[in-house]
Design a protein around this motif. Sequence first.
Motif, PDB file in Angstrom:
ATOM      1  N   UNK A  12       0.860  -1.179   0.000  1.00 49.55           N
ATOM      2  CA  UNK A  12       0.000   0.000   0.000  1.00 49.55           C
ATOM      3  C   UNK A  12       0.897   1.230   0.000  1.00 49.55           C
ATOM      4  N   UNK A  13       0.568   2.217  -0.835  1.00 51.68           N
ATOM      5  CA  UNK A  13       1.403   3.414  -0.871  1.00 51.68           C
ATOM      6  C   UNK A  13       1.293   4.203   0.427  1.00 51.68           C
ATOM      7  N   UNK A  14       2.364   4.858   0.797  1.00 51.25           N
ATOM      8  CA  UNK A  14       2.382   5.685   1.994  1.00 51.25           C
ATOM      9  C   UNK A  14       2.607   7.148   1.654  1.00 51.25           C
ATOM     10  N   UNK A  15       2.438   7.506   0.387  1.00 52.03           N
ATOM     11  CA  UNK A  15       2.529   8.888  -0.076  1.00 52.03           C
ATOM     12  C   UNK A  15       1.599   9.032  -1.275  1.00 52.03           C
ATOM     13  N   UNK A  16       1.154  10.249  -1.539  1.00 47.12           N
ATOM     14  CA  UNK A  16       0.275  10.459  -2.677  1.00 47.12           C
ATOM     15  C   UNK A  16       0.969  10.102  -3.980  1.00 47.12           C
ATOM     16  N   UNK A  17       0.196   9.555  -4.903  1.00 45.49           N
ATOM     17  CA  UNK A  17       0.723   9.199  -6.221  1.00 45.49           C
ATOM     18  C   UNK A  17      -0.358   9.492  -7.253  1.00 45.49           C
ATOM     19  N   UNK A  18       0.064   9.672  -8.494  1.00 47.45           N
ATOM     20  CA  UNK A  18      -0.845   9.876  -9.618  1.00 47.45           C
ATOM     21  C   UNK A  18      -0.964   8.585 -10.393  1.00 47.45           C
ATOM     22  N   UNK A  19      -2.100   8.315 -10.938  1.00 45.82           N
ATOM     23  CA  UNK A  19      -2.243   7.166 -11.818  1.00 45.82           C
ATOM     24  C   UNK A  19      -3.496   6.370 -11.559  1.00 45.82           C
TER      25      UNK A  19
END
Length: 139
Positions: A12-19
């Motif tokens: 799971x990501x722990x920072x904002x991401x685009x996509x």
Amino acid sequence: MDDGPMRQETMKPMAFFWGKNMEMLFAGWPHNNLGMYVLALFFVLFLALAVEILSVSPALKPGMSPTVAGITHAGAHALRMSLAYLVMLSVMSYNAGIFLVTIAGHALGFFLIKRRLAVRAQAMAHEGHIPSNTLSPKV
């Protein structure tokens, strides 16, 4: 300990991401499908808008029993909180697009409610129910 071939570890990501490559609320949705990602964006926009609209207490009819009034208010509150938690879980996907449409949905809902209240207050002022000087915003 091995859980067998059925278990897959997902980070799971722990920072904002685009996509569009993400999962939100349900396993496999919207996954890598652009159409489903756009649907997810509209879904979250609608949820945030609904949370704001439901923040206004439901109108109660004159003569309604206190029990029915309480159940009506409690039901509206339960629905609003359920939707608010779905919005929160959606934002926890850390997808920047989801975050932006969440903010847009809340802002749009807030605008619609305030506009409706302002229109109603102006109509009441024109009918002589309230003084027109109470319509000016206080800073």
